[in-house]
Design a protein around this motif. Structure first.
Motif, PDB file in Angstrom:
ATOM      1  N   UNK A  80       0.959  -1.133  -0.109  1.00  0.00           N
ATOM      2  CA  UNK A  80       0.036   0.033  -0.096  1.00  0.00           C
ATOM      3  C   UNK A  80       0.846   0.997   0.019  1.00  0.00           C
ATOM      4  N   UNK A  81       2.053   1.358   0.880  1.00  0.00           N
ATOM      5  CA  UNK A  81       2.756   2.456   0.921  1.00  0.00           C
ATOM      6  C   UNK A  81       3.370   2.670  -0.594  1.00  0.00           C
ATOM      7  N   UNK A  82       3.669   1.589  -1.138  1.00  0.00           N
ATOM      8  CA  UNK A  82       4.607   1.562  -2.360  1.00  0.00           C
ATOM      9  C   UNK A  82       3.737   2.121  -3.453  1.00  0.00           C
ATOM     10  N   UNK A  83       2.588   1.721  -3.516  1.00  0.00           N
ATOM     11  CA  UNK A  83       1.623   2.623  -4.640  1.00  0.00           C
ATOM     12  C   UNK A  83       1.491   4.110  -4.363  1.00  0.00           C
ATOM     13  N   UNK A 102       0.547  12.895   6.057  1.00  0.00           N
ATOM     14  CA  UNK A 102      -0.456  12.559   5.244  1.00  0.00           C
ATOM     15  C   UNK A 102      -0.867  11.388   4.530  1.00  0.00           C
ATOM     16  N   UNK A 103       0.218  11.038   3.917  1.00  0.00           N
ATOM     17  CA  UNK A 103       0.099   9.508   3.196  1.00  0.00           C
ATOM     18  C   UNK A 103      -0.095   8.307   4.407  1.00  0.00           C
ATOM     19  N   UNK A 104       0.553   8.645   5.150  1.00  0.00           N
ATOM     20  CA  UNK A 104       0.335   7.586   6.605  1.00  0.00           C
ATOM     21  C   UNK A 104      -1.306   7.811   7.092  1.00  0.00           C
ATOM     22  N   UNK A 105      -1.688   8.872   7.215  1.00  0.00           N
ATOM     23  CA  UNK A 105      -3.069   9.125   7.585  1.00  0.00           C
ATOM     24  C   UNK A 105      -4.147   8.543   6.792  1.00  0.00           C
ATOM     25  N   UNK A 106      -3.746   8.824   5.725  1.00  0.00           N
ATOM     26  CA  UNK A 106      -4.651   8.229   4.468  1.00  0.00           C
ATOM     27  C   UNK A 106      -4.610   6.695   4.264  1.00  0.00           C
ATOM     28  N   UNK A 122       3.118   3.688   9.798  1.00  0.00           N
ATOM     29  CA  UNK A 122       3.649   4.768  10.534  1.00  0.00           C
ATOM     30  C   UNK A 122       4.332   5.703   9.496  1.00  0.00           C
ATOM     31  N   UNK A 123       4.578   6.979   9.826  1.00  0.00           N
ATOM     32  CA  UNK A 123       5.205   7.957   9.246  1.00  0.00           C
ATOM     33  C   UNK A 123       6.435   7.462   8.760  1.00  0.00           C
ATOM     34  N   UNK A 124       7.142   6.842   9.892  1.00  0.00           N
ATOM     35  CA  UNK A 124       8.501   6.446   9.677  1.00  0.00           C
ATOM     36  C   UNK A 124       8.860   5.332   8.327  1.00  0.00           C
ATOM     37  N   UNK A 125       7.611   4.546   8.357  1.00  0.00           N
ATOM     38  CA  UNK A 125       7.736   3.711   7.264  1.00  0.00           C
ATOM     39  C   UNK A 125       7.397   4.200   5.789  1.00  0.00           C
ATOM     40  N   UNK A 126       6.693   5.195   6.176  1.00  0.00           N
ATOM     41  CA  UNK A 126       6.475   6.021   4.762  1.00  0.00           C
ATOM     42  C   UNK A 126       7.769   6.764   4.286  1.00  0.00           C
ATOM     43  N   UNK A 127       8.378   7.530   5.218  1.00  0.00           N
ATOM     44  CA  UNK A 127       9.667   8.094   5.008  1.00  0.00           C
ATOM     45  C   UNK A 127      10.951   7.183   4.487  1.00  0.00           C
ATOM     46  N   UNK A 128      10.641   5.816   5.033  1.00  0.00           N
ATOM     47  CA  UNK A 128      11.788   4.861   4.551  1.00  0.00           C
ATOM     48  C   UNK A 128      11.423   4.541   3.163  1.00  0.00           C
ATOM     49  N   UNK A 134      14.368   7.099  -3.617  1.00  0.00           N
ATOM     50  CA  UNK A 134      15.292   8.075  -4.188  1.00  0.00           C
ATOM     51  C   UNK A 134      14.913   9.590  -3.921  1.00  0.00           C
ATOM     52  N   UNK A 135      13.809   9.766  -2.904  1.00  0.00           N
ATOM     53  CA  UNK A 135      13.381  10.925  -2.935  1.00  0.00           C
ATOM     54  C   UNK A 135      13.685  11.405  -1.471  1.00  0.00           C
ATOM     55  N   UNK A 136      13.033  12.849  -1.370  1.00  0.00           N
ATOM     56  CA  UNK A 136      13.197  13.481   0.005  1.00  0.00           C
ATOM     57  C   UNK A 136      11.968  12.978   0.823  1.00  0.00           C
ATOM     58  N   UNK A 137      12.339  12.623   2.188  1.00  0.00           N
ATOM     59  CA  UNK A 137      11.080  12.408   2.916  1.00  0.00           C
ATOM     60  C   UNK A 137      10.815  13.619   3.594  1.00  0.00           C
TER      61      UNK A 137
END
Lengths: 137, 536
Positions: A80-83, A102-106, A122-128, A134-137
């Motif tokens: 889900x995060x990857x999408x 916002x990504x984690x929340x939705x 978690x927000x940390x998982x999205x940031x990872x 290759x992007x900025x979290x």
């Protein structure tokens, strides 16, 4: 999401992607559209444009827009995060429109409200995932 | 003049103009165009005239999937070259995004929401492409040769309005006033920096003098290099009392806005917008609606187009291509077989259809998502923007979700209802509007657009229609979205002929989001196809 963010709108600037400005036809103004920090509202403001208010998707010239409700693929939260971080097929990535919060929340709203997957994103998982892409979290 | 030119003069080298005339006489327009490009003129598009496809094998056949501009152009040129062409189109009309919505037209969205446009006869909006740059020579070529009459698209209207929620207390300002004031303040500041010696290490004394003159003249500064009210400045930004005649009072100067207010307006984004290569005047629109271009193609090749045909599968082998389809209207299923295939189905849809192709092509098709822009047309009882605001065509801009209003570029001064473009939303604003019901979208458009014309907007409103591209079942998006990374990884794979199938369309060009790109893509695709077909 019982946090101050519940009531405070993040002034996320929905800038037109720079790549789009290179050639594509576009509006001449830069809009300043607020997106909520709260998962249900992010779904309503962003996701339901394609996946519909009931998260049932809809039919089209191909197989259509996929349902998010009762979707077994979303049991895997990494999927889900990857999408959202990398996009999939006709769906673009949302890292330039939504914050990791916002990504984690939705995702928690989609996986918890339209499905019954208990493990929170978690927000940390999205940031990872963003960093891995290759992007900025 | 350097010595070399003396030598060339002696051997009577023709002037560039004479040379171009000679090349034009001998080689035709395409040769002249190539020569012009080589000589440093007209490097505007890669169009060199429609491809000359000679030597097609008798009986060779092509199935074209999609009757948007790419499919229509491919079909027209391939049929002219002698191929037997069949076009399959999902919708009940040709044109794809080359589309106009008029009174009586129905818009059915993914999810079932249905609108019926109620505009008066002759009124329309162009939900997709709506303006044609003067350098889009491929499109202009087809408009001319297909008999599509063009009229000016009023792009840069200095009398349009700029609204930004946190500038000027939310009161919209005239573009010309903000742009002139921005220019004046920047000139004054650069003048101060120069006179203070702040740039002495950066520019020569000679250039410093020239820059001071430039700033004074360009910024319309006073003799002290200050940006102050004057009749000369009002000659750019407008007057308090404008010039009259006879015993009318003499004109009086208007007062420029302060720097802080001008900066808060972000007017440089509009000034920069008009500097964009694809946004520069002259721009055109077809008379009577953008879909007149598709109609022009259909006058030539309409008999080859099968509408209401949903492609279910695209198979290919050594002997040919087989397309399975279902008729949307009757439910009838069928197959179309051909030697070759030009597929213009947009990637979000194509990635959901069984396609027999290389892994590299399939990966490329999955790598091109789309942006979901949204447009709204609002029919008003009268042209209050003309009558009450002296705005004739062009745009007003806002930082709200609707992004802009655009005023009709035709039928100036006429009585009776006219249609405004009440939203051209991008990004998050477009998604927010798309997620609403059609009625909610119109309400938001009226609410946000009222900042420009508060007394008239709701009073004169008759009806509205919205086109949310993400919810158009036949495309599920508006413009293709490439990144530098996806271009590097997938673009060549996407546009290279794969066996007997070659892709074309708005997604298969560096000119995404423009009809010019779709046409250039189609012409390149059929050149690849013809080369393969004649070599086989």
């Amino acid at each position: 999401m019982k946090s101050p963010a519940f009531v405070v709108l993040l002034a996320a600037v929905a800038a037109i992607p720079l790549a789009a400005l290179r050639a594509q036809d576009s509006a001449g103004g830069t809009t300043n559209v607020s997106i909520s920090a709260e998962g249900e509202a992010v779904y309503r403001q962003i996701c339901q444009a394609c996946h519909m208010a009931d998260a049932r998707g809809g039919s089209g010239a191909g197989t259509g827009i996929p349902a998010l409700a009762d979707n077994p693929r979303l049991a895997d939260k990494a999927y889900a995060i990857d999408i959202l971080v990398n996009g999939s097929g006709g769906m673009p990535w949302f890292t330039d429109m939504l914050t990791p919060q916002q990504i984690a929340a939705v995702l928690n709203h989609v996986r918890g409200h339209f499905n019954a997957y208990p493990d929170p994103v978690t927000v940390a998982e999205v940031e990872q995932a963003i960093a891995a892409a290759g992007g900025d979290s | 003049m350097p010595a070399a030119s003396d030598l060339t003069d002696q051997i009577a080298v023709p002037t560039r103009r004479q040379l171009l005339g000679m090349i034009g006489t001998m080689g035709g327009a395409a040769a002249m165009y190539q020569a012009m490009t080589a000589l440093g003129h007209a490097a505007e598009t890669q169009f060199t005239g429609p491809p000359v496809l000679s030597g097609a094998r008798p009986g060779a056949s092509v199935v074209v999937l999609g009757a948007g501009l790419a499919g229509l152009a491919a079909a027209l040129e391939l049929s002219r070259a002698g191929y037997s062409v069949q076009v399959l189109e999902y919708q009940d009309r040709a044109g794809g995004r080359n589309y106009s919505v008029r009174g009586g037209d129905r818009i059915v969205e993914v999810g079932g929401a249905t609108q019926t446009c109620e505009f008066a006869p002759g009124n329309y909006i162009n939900p997709g492409p709506w303006r044609i740059p003067h350098h889009h020579r491929t499109l202009l070529h087809y408009c001319k040769t297909l008999g599509v009459e063009l009229e000016p698209f009023i792009q840069n209207n200095h009398n349009g309005l700029i609204h930004r929620s946190n500038a000027f207390g939310g009161q919209p300002q005239r573009y010309k006033e903000l742009a002139v004031d921005f220019k004046g303040h920047v000139s004054e500041l650069l003048g101060k920096a120069l006179n203070d010696g702040a740039l002495d290490g950066k520019v020569s004394a000679e250039d410093k003098e020239k820059l001071l003159v430039a700033m004074r003249e360009w910024g319309v500064l006073d003799r002290n290099m200050a940006f102050t009210p004057s009749i000369a400045l009002s000659g750019q930004r407008g007057y308090d009392i404008p010039p009259g005649g006879g015993l009318d009072p003499a004109p009086t100067a208007s007062t420029p806005n302060g720097l802080a207010d001008v900066l808060s307006s972000n007017v440089w984004t509009q000034m920069g917008f008009y500097f964009n290569y694809v946004m520069q005047t002259t721009m055109f629109q077809p008379k009577g609606g953008m879909d007149q271009i598709a109609a022009g193609f259909m006058r030539q090749i309409g008999a080859m187009v099968r509408l209401n045909t949903r492609v279910a599968k695209i198979a290919q082998d050594a002997s040919g291509v087989t397309v399975d389809w279902t008729d949307n209207a009757t439910g009838q299923t069928g197959q179309t077989k051909a030697d070759w295939c030009v597929c213009t189905i947009p990637p979000p849809v194509l990635s959901q259809i069984e396609l027999q192709a290389s892994d590299a092509l399939l990966a490329a098709v999955r790598a091109v998502p789309m942006n979901g822009q949204l447009k709204i047309g609002l029919e008003m009882r009268r042209r209050f923007w003309e009558e009450d605001y002296a705005i004739y065509g062009g745009h007003s801009f806002t930082d709200q979700a609707i992004s802009q209003l655009s005023y009709p570029n035709d039928k100036f001064f006429q009585d009776g209802p006219a249609v405004l473009l009440g939203a051209f939303a991008n990004g998050a604003g477009a998604l927010q509007l798309t997620g609403m019901t059609p009625a909610e979208r119109i309400e938001v458009a009226l609410d946000q657009g009222s900042v420009f014309h508060p007394a008239e907007y709701r009073r004169e409103f008759i009806s509205g229609v919205s086109v949310p591209w993400s919810r158009m079942p036949w495309i599920q998006g508006c413009t293709s979205r490439w990144t530098d990374a996806s271009r590097a990884q997938h673009y060549t794979n996407l546009v290279t002929m794969d066996g007997r199938v070659v892709l074309a369309g708005e997604h298969a060009t560096y000119y995404g989001g423009w009809m010019e790109g779709s046409l250039l893509s189609a012409l390149n695709a059929i050149e690849q196809l013809h080369q393969r077909a004649t070599a086989a």
